[in-house]
Design an enzyme around this catalytic site. Structure first.
Site, short mmCIF file in Angstrom:
data_model
loop_
_atom_site.label_atom_id
_atom_site.label_comp_id
_atom_site.label_asym_id
_atom_site.label_seq_id
_atom_site.Cartn_x
_atom_site.Cartn_y
_atom_site.Cartn_z
N ASP A 198 40.26 34.05 40.73
CA ASP A 198 38.86 32.99 41.79
C ASP A 198 37.73 33.00 42.12
O ASP A 198 37.75 34.95 42.54
CB ASP A 198 39.73 31.70 41.85
CG ASP A 198 40.88 32.07 42.90
OD1 ASP A 198 41.37 31.64 43.89
OD2 ASP A 198 40.00 32.99 43.88
N SER A 199 37.44 32.71 43.32
CA SER A 199 36.46 32.81 43.74
C SER A 199 36.53 33.72 45.18
O SER A 199 35.79 35.09 46.10
CB SER A 199 35.40 31.98 44.46
OG SER A 199 35.92 30.80 45.16
#
Lengths: 321, 137
Positions: B91-92
């Site tokens: 994810d980010s």
């Protein structure tokens, strides 16, 4: 047991505006659009959705491109997550109907010039279509979708227990603004520091996603997320000094003067921090000082929806009533 | 004259043998001339088209290690240059941690807009070598 019943009654009475549990097999209960400045938050707990035929139903409503993307994910868990994320977006948006019933599978999506996903409304009968905005975020154990009318929205969810691989302060020095580094450095308890870090991260992510111009348009270092407490201007480590709202100060974005960003931070489903950022009403004074009107629903699309606002599943931290 | 015995040829090895010193990155699908016929399909993402020198295998390997560590993937999991971060479950926050890990490992500094364009392990490796080269210049 009596206390539990009593609490249920209280919750029910407190949330008369909340829709009751509704089970509609193989269909989606239609809903009123959120009113302006109101946010709806939907979430799925992937561990509750393992039924193969249900997952197939979800697969059916995806576009060919989305299906490809799902199968490109490495392994069952990731594939299921990707599938549920798209299914959540499609089914959620399809619920908000104005005149005609829209099939989840017939929705079309596009990306804005910066890559932010948006609904591409098909103008049927020339009717005025709702300016519905959405944004999703997910972790391995939750998939969430925020919906608004007329405001840009960004959301981010993170597991409360998430641990960084890097040292928190080293990470903050690299990516966060000096003010935020200072705030974190002042916290001596490592666990509290980690929690505050995650909260800051989700708020910053939510803001950048609401802006919709990509990570590089608003690098994390160029803006500060600030909790405003009763004792203004004091960096406080005391956990009991409750913040009443969150504001963002952007260093090099002059547009910030005309934009009004409103934030909410909550504990979701007992396991996550969730941050929501919406573009506020420009006619209001100040920087989003009114609490956000939020309705939260847990869902298993085509199976059940449950309004969880006012229950343990939603614990306001800041920015909510 | 090369003789092709199998009907399927691994993309990675074929690309490497075709152009060792230059390559077109982000190519989605390419048909190589096998029997002397010309290219049939060439699909690229125009916005991210760039010709770059392929990163050294050691760099790619190092990036794979850092990625596996960040995402807590087992050592034997198949992570290669073509692996997309998102497809591996990054994810980010993972991506940002990976970039930070790469900066520390290679002694470089990655700008936000460059970080945003990293989608695969190869992208990261190429960027790293690019930055190292600029540093040395």
């Amino acid at each position: 047991m009596l206390l539990l019943l009593l609490r249920h009654r209280l919750n029910f009475m407190m949330n008369i505006r909340c829709f009751q549990r509704s089970f509609s097999a193989a269909s989606l209960a239609p809903l009123q659009l959120p009113s302006p400045m109101e946010t709806h938050l939907w979430y799925i707990l992937p561990n509750e959705v393992k039924n193969a035929s249900l997952l197939n139903q979800y697969l059916e409503i995806l576009s060919p491109c989305e299906k490809e993307n799902v199968f490109r994910m490495r392994g069952d868990q990731l594939q299921r997550r990707a599938l549920l994320a798209r299914a959540l977006v499609r089914t959620t948006i399809a619920r908000y109907q104005t005149n005609s019933q829209v099939e989840p599978r017939s929705l079309k999506f596009k990306k804005n010039i910066y890559g932010k996903p948006e609904v591409e409304w098909q103008d049927v009968d020339g009717s005025h279509l709702p300016p519905l905005h959405f944004n999703i975020s997910h972790t391995s154990s939750i998939i969430a979708c925020g919906v608004t009318v007329n405001s840009a929205i960004g959301i981010d969810v993170e597991e409360k227990q998430r641990k960084l691989k890097n040292n928190i302060l080293a990470f903050a020095r690299r990516y966060f603004s000096p003010y935020e580094v200072g705030l974190l450095t002042a916290i001596s308890d490592p666990e509290f520091q980690r929690q505050e870090f995650i909260k800051l991260w989700t708020l910053k992510e939510a803001y950048v996603k609401a802006l919709g111009r990509g990570f590089s348009a608003a690098p994390f270092k160029t803006f500060t997320i600030r909790f405003r407490t009763a004792t203004q201007g004091h960096l406080s480590e005391r956990r009991d000094s409750k913040a009443f709202d969150v504001v963002v100060d952007s260093f090099d974005d002059p547009k910030n003067l005309t934009s009004n960003w409103q934030f909410a931070l909550l504990e979701l489903a007992g396991s996550h921090y969730a941050a929501i950022c919406i573009e506020g009403d420009r006619t209001t004074e100040g920087n989003g000082t009114r609490p956000m009107k939020l309705t939260v629903r847990r869902t298993i699309p085509f199976v059940e929806d449950e309004c969880v606002s006012g229950t343990d599943a939603v614990v306001a931290i800041v920015g909510l009533t | 004259m090369a003789s092709v015995t199998g009907t399927s040829i691994s993309m990675a090895s074929f690309k490497a043998s075709l152009a060792p010193s230059s390559r077109i990155s982000n190519v989605k699908s390419v048909s190589f001339p096998i029997s002397g016929k010309s290219f049939t399909t060439l699909r690229m993402q125009p916005a991210r088209f760039r010709i770059s020198c392929a990163a050294k295998p050691e760099t790619v390997t190092k990036v794979c290690e850092i990625v596996k560590k960040q995402l807590a993937l087992p050592d034997d999991s198949a992570v290669t240059g073509e692996s997309k971060f998102a497809a591996l479950g990054a994810d980010s926050l993972d991506t940002v941690e990976i970039v930070m890990g790469l900066e520390e490992e290679f002694g470089i500094s990655v700008e936000e807009d460059s970080a945003q364009s990293i989608a695969t392990v190869q992208d990261a490796a190429d960027l790293i070598e690019n930055l190292i080269e600029k540093k040395g210049a």
